[in-house]
Design a protein around this motif. Structure first.
Motif, PDB file in Angstrom:
ATOM      1  N   SER A  29      14.119  -1.551   5.894  1.00  0.00           N
ATOM      2  CA  SER A  29      13.043  -2.330   5.419  1.00  0.00           C
ATOM      3  C   SER A  29      11.789  -2.421   4.327  1.00  0.00           C
ATOM      4  O   SER A  29      10.573  -2.589   5.166  1.00  0.00           O
ATOM      5  CB  SER A  29      12.004  -2.484   7.070  1.00  0.00           C
ATOM      6  OG  SER A  29      12.878  -3.074   8.489  1.00  0.00           O
ATOM      7  N   GLY A  30      12.177  -1.116   3.753  1.00  0.00           N
ATOM      8  CA  GLY A  30      11.536  -1.303   2.285  1.00  0.00           C
ATOM      9  C   GLY A  30      11.289  -0.095   2.515  1.00  0.00           C
ATOM     10  O   GLY A  30       9.820   0.422   1.571  1.00  0.00           O
ATOM     11  N   LEU A  31      10.902   0.723   3.498  1.00  0.00           N
ATOM     12  CA  LEU A  31       9.444   2.170   3.835  1.00  0.00           C
ATOM     13  C   LEU A  31      10.471   2.975   3.271  1.00  0.00           C
ATOM     14  O   LEU A  31      11.759   3.639   2.888  1.00  0.00           O
ATOM     15  CB  LEU A  31       9.338   2.059   4.785  1.00  0.00           C
ATOM     16  CG  LEU A  31       8.794   1.125   5.454  1.00  0.00           C
ATOM     17  CD1 LEU A  31       9.140   1.640   7.574  1.00  0.00           C
ATOM     18  CD2 LEU A  31       7.262   1.119   5.370  1.00  0.00           C
ATOM     19  N   LEU A  32       9.404   4.097   2.277  1.00  0.00           N
ATOM     20  CA  LEU A  32      10.219   5.547   1.350  1.00  0.00           C
ATOM     21  C   LEU A  32      10.448   6.402   3.242  1.00  0.00           C
ATOM     22  O   LEU A  32       9.672   6.149   3.633  1.00  0.00           O
ATOM     23  CB  LEU A  32       9.808   6.312   1.156  1.00  0.00           C
ATOM     24  CG  LEU A  32       9.421   7.272   0.797  1.00  0.00           C
ATOM     25  CD1 LEU A  32      10.929   7.031  -0.301  1.00  0.00           C
ATOM     26  CD2 LEU A  32       8.599   7.513  -0.393  1.00  0.00           C
ATOM     27  N   GLU A  55       4.314  13.091  -1.951  1.00  0.00           N
ATOM     28  CA  GLU A  55       3.617  12.996  -3.327  1.00  0.00           C
ATOM     29  C   GLU A  55       3.485  12.274  -4.341  1.00  0.00           C
ATOM     30  O   GLU A  55       4.902  11.574  -4.723  1.00  0.00           O
ATOM     31  CB  GLU A  55       3.787  14.610  -3.908  1.00  0.00           C
ATOM     32  CG  GLU A  55       3.701  15.897  -2.824  1.00  0.00           C
ATOM     33  CD  GLU A  55       4.164  16.580  -3.722  1.00  0.00           C
ATOM     34  OE1 GLU A  55       5.286  17.165  -5.206  1.00  0.00           O
ATOM     35  OE2 GLU A  55       3.559  18.426  -3.430  1.00  0.00           O
ATOM     36  N   ASP A  56       2.090  11.235  -5.112  1.00  0.00           N
ATOM     37  CA  ASP A  56       2.320  10.626  -6.148  1.00  0.00           C
ATOM     38  C   ASP A  56       2.377  10.905  -7.011  1.00  0.00           C
ATOM     39  O   ASP A  56       3.004  12.434  -7.307  1.00  0.00           O
ATOM     40  CB  ASP A  56       0.875  10.103  -6.232  1.00  0.00           C
ATOM     41  CG  ASP A  56      -0.217  11.266  -6.667  1.00  0.00           C
ATOM     42  OD1 ASP A  56       0.186  12.051  -7.351  1.00  0.00           O
ATOM     43  OD2 ASP A  56      -1.242  10.816  -6.363  1.00  0.00           O
ATOM     44  N   ARG A  85       4.574   5.864   5.466  1.00  0.00           N
ATOM     45  CA  ARG A  85       4.001   3.882   5.938  1.00  0.00           C
ATOM     46  C   ARG A  85       3.149   3.789   5.132  1.00  0.00           C
ATOM     47  O   ARG A  85       2.255   2.796   4.855  1.00  0.00           O
ATOM     48  CB  ARG A  85       2.794   4.714   7.555  1.00  0.00           C
ATOM     49  CG  ARG A  85       3.546   5.141   8.424  1.00  0.00           C
ATOM     50  CD  ARG A  85       4.923   3.593   8.570  1.00  0.00           C
ATOM     51  NE  ARG A  85       4.999   4.910  10.041  1.00  0.00           N
ATOM     52  CZ  ARG A  85       6.765   3.184  10.802  1.00  0.00           C
ATOM     53  NH1 ARG A  85       6.747   2.875   9.920  1.00  0.00           N
ATOM     54  NH2 ARG A  85       6.889   4.381  11.233  1.00  0.00           N
ATOM     55  N   GLN A  86       2.817   4.500   3.935  1.00  0.00           N
ATOM     56  CA  GLN A  86       2.657   3.182   2.348  1.00  0.00           C
ATOM     57  C   GLN A  86       3.036   2.701   1.611  1.00  0.00           C
ATOM     58  O   GLN A  86       3.974   1.978   2.665  1.00  0.00           O
ATOM     59  CB  GLN A  86       2.592   4.127   1.460  1.00  0.00           C
ATOM     60  CG  GLN A  86       1.992   6.315   1.234  1.00  0.00           C
ATOM     61  CD  GLN A  86       0.729   5.817   1.189  1.00  0.00           C
ATOM     62  OE1 GLN A  86       0.100   5.290   0.601  1.00  0.00           O
ATOM     63  NE2 GLN A  86       0.258   6.472   2.683  1.00  0.00           N
ATOM     64  N   PRO A  87       2.982   1.715   1.153  1.00  0.00           N
ATOM     65  CA  PRO A  87       3.069   0.036   0.316  1.00  0.00           C
ATOM     66  C   PRO A  87       4.253   0.340  -0.152  1.00  0.00           C
ATOM     67  O   PRO A  87       4.707   1.588  -0.304  1.00  0.00           O
ATOM     68  CB  PRO A  87       2.239  -0.041  -1.020  1.00  0.00           C
ATOM     69  CG  PRO A  87       0.793   1.131  -0.092  1.00  0.00           C
ATOM     70  CD  PRO A  87       1.033   2.335   0.519  1.00  0.00           C
ATOM     71  N   ALA A  88       5.053  -0.459   0.339  1.00  0.00           N
ATOM     72  CA  ALA A  88       6.847  -0.424   0.116  1.00  0.00           C
ATOM     73  C   ALA A  88       6.774  -0.605  -1.366  1.00  0.00           C
ATOM     74  O   ALA A  88       8.440  -0.094  -1.691  1.00  0.00           O
ATOM     75  CB  ALA A  88       7.333  -1.653   0.131  1.00  0.00           C
TER      76      ALA A  88
END
Length: 102
Positions: A29-32, A55-56, A85-88
């Protein structure tokens, strides 16, 4: 799982028992999401706690997830999934931070 890792120094005693593979966002559903494979490579029944850091691009941890497997027989494996749960549209890299057999 988080509790089992609280007092672990370094990366833990079970890093070699853990593998990770990213899942296609079309299936999540687009989640990492990361499929975590935990294999009991010992001769005794064991439980495992695993910490995955997301990590970014600069290497800063933006989210931490905990997964695990309990009472695995020798040679047995489980494959929990760690979801961010970060933005897709966010681009993060999952990293195995700690893994502890207990």
């Amino acid at each position: 799982m988080e509790k089992a890792l609280k007092d672990v120094e370094g990366r833990g005693n079970a890093v070699s028992a853990v593998g990770m593979k990213g899942l296609p966002r079309t299936e999540t559903s687009g989640l990492l999401a990361v499929l975590v494979t935990i294999t009991n490579k010992t001769d005794d029944r064991a439980s495992y706690a695993v910490q995955i850091d997301f990590e970014d691009s600069s290497g800063k941890v933006v989210e931490t997830k905990f997964v695990g497997a309990e009472n695995l027989d020798p040679g047995e494996k489980q494959q929990p999934i760690a979801f961010s749960r970060q933005p897709a549209d966010a681009q993060f890299t999952p990293r195995l931070a700690k893994a502890q057999r207990y």
